[in-house]
Structures are given as structure tokens and as C-alpha cells.
Scaffold this active site. Structure first.
Site, PDB file in Angstrom:
ATOM      1  N   TYR A 189      30.790  33.066  45.521  1.00  0.00           N
ATOM      2  CA  TYR A 189      29.836  33.473  46.564  1.00  0.00           C
ATOM      3  C   TYR A 189      28.468  33.866  45.995  1.00  0.00           C
ATOM      4  O   TYR A 189      27.941  34.942  46.293  1.00  0.00           O
ATOM      5  CB  TYR A 189      30.397  34.663  47.386  1.00  0.00           C
ATOM      6  CG  TYR A 189      31.815  34.455  47.848  1.00  0.00           C
ATOM      7  CD1 TYR A 189      32.104  33.561  48.879  1.00  0.00           C
ATOM      8  CD2 TYR A 189      32.868  35.144  47.257  1.00  0.00           C
ATOM      9  CE1 TYR A 189      33.401  33.352  49.300  1.00  0.00           C
ATOM     10  CE2 TYR A 189      34.179  34.942  47.676  1.00  0.00           C
ATOM     11  CZ  TYR A 189      34.437  34.047  48.695  1.00  0.00           C
ATOM     12  OH  TYR A 189      35.715  33.848  49.104  1.00  0.00           O
TER      13      TYR A 189
ATOM     14  N   ASP B 192      50.436  36.335  56.267  1.00  0.00           N
ATOM     15  CA  ASP B 192      49.682  36.061  55.037  1.00  0.00           C
ATOM     16  C   ASP B 192      49.744  37.334  54.192  1.00  0.00           C
ATOM     17  O   ASP B 192      48.988  38.268  54.409  1.00  0.00           O
ATOM     18  CB  ASP B 192      48.238  35.682  55.398  1.00  0.00           C
ATOM     19  CG  ASP B 192      47.359  35.519  54.161  1.00  0.00           C
ATOM     20  OD1 ASP B 192      47.825  35.828  53.052  1.00  0.00           O
ATOM     21  OD2 ASP B 192      46.199  35.081  54.324  1.00  0.00           O
TER      22      ASP B 192
ATOM     23  N   LYS C 112      48.356  35.654  44.545  1.00  0.00           N
ATOM     24  CA  LYS C 112      47.769  36.736  43.757  1.00  0.00           C
ATOM     25  C   LYS C 112      48.765  37.380  42.781  1.00  0.00           C
ATOM     26  O   LYS C 112      48.964  36.862  41.693  1.00  0.00           O
ATOM     27  CB  LYS C 112      47.147  37.769  44.695  1.00  0.00           C
ATOM     28  CG  LYS C 112      45.917  37.212  45.435  1.00  0.00           C
ATOM     29  CD  LYS C 112      45.243  38.294  46.229  1.00  0.00           C
ATOM     30  CE  LYS C 112      44.038  37.818  47.018  1.00  0.00           C
ATOM     31  NZ  LYS C 112      42.823  37.722  46.248  1.00  0.00           N
TER      32      LYS C 112
ATOM     33  N   TYR D  23      40.821  37.505  57.113  1.00  0.00           N
ATOM     34  CA  TYR D  23      40.393  36.615  56.029  1.00  0.00           C
ATOM     35  C   TYR D  23      41.641  35.913  55.499  1.00  0.00           C
ATOM     36  O   TYR D  23      42.625  36.563  55.145  1.00  0.00           O
ATOM     37  CB  TYR D  23      39.706  37.390  54.889  1.00  0.00           C
ATOM     38  CG  TYR D  23      39.398  36.464  53.737  1.00  0.00           C
ATOM     39  CD1 TYR D  23      38.281  35.632  53.775  1.00  0.00           C
ATOM     40  CD2 TYR D  23      40.267  36.350  52.655  1.00  0.00           C
ATOM     41  CE1 TYR D  23      38.030  34.727  52.755  1.00  0.00           C
ATOM     42  CE2 TYR D  23      40.017  35.438  51.637  1.00  0.00           C
ATOM     43  CZ  TYR D  23      38.900  34.638  51.690  1.00  0.00           C
ATOM     44  OH  TYR D  23      38.656  33.726  50.697  1.00  0.00           O
TER      45      TYR D  23
END
Ligand code: PMP
Length: 435
Positions: free
Chosen positions: A16, A245, A274, A144
Site C-alpha cells: 500500500y 474468515d 497467517k 476486510y
């Protein structure tokens, strides 16, 4: 030879960032336990676990050993027409830990891809049920779920990247972000909004995707487990699949092994990533129930249509297997509750500072929400000067350290957050040279 920061600045994208005015980057040469070592020898206490992943700390002997053992056998082979022990052993471990209804595992190569696969599973399932009209996904505002296109389509439509990619993203349906706080009362308005959306749109809905209990990158918001129970009930009532999620929340971070466990809810499809590989290699997994798998497999196109080159990478599976075994030993429970208690105590003073909107803690996650947006470069520069590694976003300073952090190291992090949050406004803080 030193790391060429000029080359990096001119040629390498970081997450980003602009290529014209990139944020400063810090050269790290080594990581061990909870410390990152800068090229100039300074050591920083890590408050990020490398974006939720390095839960066991860096340079962990068991994880290192798992990778080197595997490397002496093979690094990678294609997964089409081939299988291998690291994949089988990992999936066996996973199935022992996840809710009992989940029985099939797809090994994906990143969190975003795990979400893509979950969405694909849901859509293919309904094709198999002769309900092709069930094509839309219900998601939450402030959600997200990743940066690929289908994942972006279920991210918050305002704060996410929807306006940038208008016309390119599938048009999904959004429920208001839950307002009921994790430890407060469950609010009628949350229930009502959700009930109404299901009642009106269930015929088109393939799935409801949620980050259970913690909306992460959308604002580090902790919400009430009752919301998940209601989601499960409405999904059952209206024939909509529930996708959890747990890429950020899985493996103990919120104080439960999976955040769904706070509500005693089992999803139809579960995404993990992760911490799955202990922060070593990119790996994620999408799990589903027998019902979903057989529904997909009895469709006109009976195969789940996904198969990346590095699917089930053997090194990644081997280290993930070691990481998951460490989790299974159970020390995380005591580690996470000790971190939680210390975060609560040591971040509490921030609440009195003028620039602080709210302090909140859940499991091994501590958040100081400021009134104003933070200048990331300036905050990071100050953190490095204070000997800690923290990565703020928006108006949030937050900590999610490795579970193995000791009390003295954690105090260094909380002290830094207290100092940072004492400054009322970081929005236009100057970045001093040397960052
Ligand atoms: N879902 C959630 C909840 C996440 O926090 C993330 C990563 N921040 C993703 C999906 C995407 O994972 P990845 O960055 O590995 O693609």
C-alpha cells in the site's frame, strides 16, 4: 554489504505505498524470539507478530528444524496428481482442531486466495443444488477479507477499494457493522438489521462471510459473539452458507482457539492463514463440511475449480504442521491470557489522554484508538527510536505481539504506546530525517 535502500526506494513496491513518495522502510537483518534486528545493530521489540503470523516468535528451533528436515527431502512438488506427508500430516492436525463438521481442506497459498476459494466453494455448491440464483454474498461493513478481486468485493464498500475499482467488483450485499460490543449487551438493532437482510435477499444469497468477533483491518472492532449465533441461525433458516474468515483470529489470538468458539458456532466454510505457518512461509487453508464438498462434487462441473502452482508447498506444510503442533500443546492459552491481563493494565492510562478515543483489549490484541489519523511514517520513526516495532493504520495504534513475549518486552511495547498516545495529534507530525 549493506542493504541498498536507494534501490529499494526506486524499484520495489511495499504494501500500500506510492512509488513516488514511498513510506520509509527499515532494513532488518535478523529476527529472533520477539526481536527484530536492524542493520545498524539496534533491536526492536516486535508488537506486530508480522501481521498476526509469527505467534511463536522468530527463529523458533522447532519451526526451523521442521523446515530443514523437509528441505532435505524436497522443497516443493506439484499437487496435481501427487500428494506428500507434510500436506497429509498438516490436514490431519487441522481436522483435529477445527469444529467437527469441517472435514475437507483446500490448501491455498495466501489468505486472500483462501477467501477466493471459500467464495468459489459457496457459488459452486449452489450450482450443484440447482440454485444458480444464489450468487450474491452478504458481508459486513468494516470488513476486510483480502486484496484480490473477489475478496475486495466483500471488503467494506466505503473504506475498502470499491470506489477505485468501480465496475470491476461483484456487487455484494452489506449488513451494518455490528455495534454490540464484545463484552456489552447484544443490541436489538444489530439483530434487526441482519434479520431484515436475510428475509429480503435470501433467495439470491450464496453465503454470509464474517470475520468472527474481530473486524481487523477494517478498524480493530471487537463485537458480540451473540451476533455469530444469530448469523448461524439465520443461515440455517434461510439456506445461506456461513463463511468464517479466521485468517487473523485463528489459533488463539482472541483468547479462544478460533474466534467462532466464543459463540460455540461452526461455520460451513472456514478460512485460515497467517499464524497457520507460524509466520515462516505463505500458506492458508479453506476448510468445508462434507455437505458442501459433496454438494460441489455432485454438480455438472464436479471439480472445485482452483489449483495454484504452489498449492500445498511442502516446506510451508511442514512448518505449518510444526506450528499447529505447538498450538496444540496448549501453552498459548496461558500466554494469551497473561498478555491480555498485562495489556489491560498497562494500556489503561492511555484512556485519560486527550487525543485518545478508546482503549480496548481482547486476547493478545491491544488497541489504542486515537481521535485523529496517524502519520504512519512519523509514528514508526518514534517507535524505532523507542526500540519497538509497531505499525499503525488510520487512527489506530495497536499491539498483537508473538504469544511468547515476556512481561518486560511487553511493557516496552505498552510504554511506547502510552508515550505515543500522549501526543494528542499525530496527523501532521513531521517525519525527521533518518527514517
Ligand atoms: N482475511 C483477513 C481477516 C485478513 O486479516 C487478511 C490479511 N490481513 C486476509 C484475509 C488476507 O490475507 P493475505 O494477506 O494473506 O492475502
Amino acid at each position: 554489504m549493506s542493504i541498498n535502500l536507494d534501490f529499494d526506494r526506486q524499484h520495489i513496491w511495499h504494501p500500500y505505498t506510492s512509488m513516488l513518495t514511498p513510506l520509509p522502510v527499515y532494513p532488518i537483518v535478523r529476527a529472533d524470539g520477539c526481536e527484530l534486528e536492524l542493520e545498524d545493530g539496534r533491536k526492536l521489540i516486535d508488537g506486530t507478530a508480522s501481521w498476526w503470523s509469527a505467534v511463536h516468535g522468530y527463529n523458533h528451533p522447532r519451526l526451523n528444524q521442521a523446515i530443514s528436515n523437509q528441505l532435505s527431502q524436497m522443497a516443493h512438488v506439484m499437487f496435481g496428481g501427487i500428494t506428500h506427508q507434510p500436506a497429509v500430516a498438516l490436514c490431519q492436525q487441522l481436522l483435529k482442531m477445527v469444529p467437527a463438521n469441517l472435514s475437507k481442506v483446500f490448501l491455498a497459498d495466501s489468505g486472500s486466495i483462501a477467501v477466493e476459494v471459500a467464495l468459489k466453494m459457496a457459488l459452486q455448491y449452489w450450482l450443484g443444488q440447482q440454485k444458480p440464483e444464489k450468487q450474491r454474498i452478504l458481508a459486513l461493513r468494516k470488513a476486510y477479507h483480502g486484496d484480490t478481486f473477489a475478496a475486495m468485493s466483500v471488503c467494506d464498500p466505503v473504506d475498502g477499494m470499491h470506489s477505485l475499482f468501480q465496475g470491476q467488483l461483484a456487487r455484494q450485499l452489506f449488513a451494518p457493522a455490528p455495534l454490540s460490543r464484545f463484552d456489552g449487551p447484544f443490541l436489538h438493532q444489530d439483530a434487526q438489521a441482519l434479520r431484515q437482510l436475510f428475509a429480503e435477499h435470501h433467495q439470491q444469497l450464496a453465503a454470509f462471510i464474517v470475520e468472527p468477533v474481530l473486524q481487523g483491518a477494517g478498524g480493530m472492532r471487537f463485537y458480540h459473539p451473540e451476533y455469530l449465533r444469530l448469523a448461524r441461525q439465520l443461515c440455517d433458516q434461510y439456506e445461506v452458507l456461513l463463511i468464517a474468515d479466521e485468517i487473523a483470529t485463528g489459533f488463539g489470538r482472541t483468547g479462544a482457539l478460533f474466534a467462532c468458539n466464543h459463540a460455540g458456532v461452526s461455520p460451513d466454510i472456514l478460512c485460515l492463514g497467517k499464524a497457520l505457518s507460524g509466520g515462516y512461509l505463505t500458506l492458508a487453508a479453506t476448510l468445508c463440511s462434507d455437505k458442501i464438498a459433496s454438494g460441489i462434487s455432485s454438480a455438472e462441473v464436479p471439480a472445485l475449480m482452483h489449483g495454484p502452482t504452489y498449492m500445498a508447498n511442502a516446506l510451508a506444510c511442514a512448518v505449518a504442521c510444526a506450528s499447529v503442533r505447538l498450538i496444540q500443546q496448549g501453552h498459548w492459552q496461558q500466554q494469551v491470557s497473561a498478555i491480555e491481563a498485562q495489556l489491560r493494565e498497562e494500556l489503561a492510562p492511555c484512556q485519560t489522554f486527550a487525543g485518545v478515543k478508546e482503549v480496548r483489549v481482547l486476547g493478545a490484541i491491544g488497541v489504542v484508538e486515537m481521535q485523529h489519523p496517524l502519520n504512519v511514517a512519523a509514528v514508526q520513526k518514534r517507535c524505532v527510536d523507542l526500540g519497538v516495532w509497531v505499525r499503525p493504520f488510520g487512527n489506530l495504534l495497536y499491539l498483537m505481539p508473538p504469544f511468547v513475549i515476556n512481561p518486560a518486552e511487553l511493557s516496552r511495547l505498552t510504554t511506547a504506546l502510552c508515550q505515543l498516545s500522549q501526543q494528542p495529534d499525530w496527523s501532521d507530525a513531521a517525519v525527521l530525517p533518518g527514517a
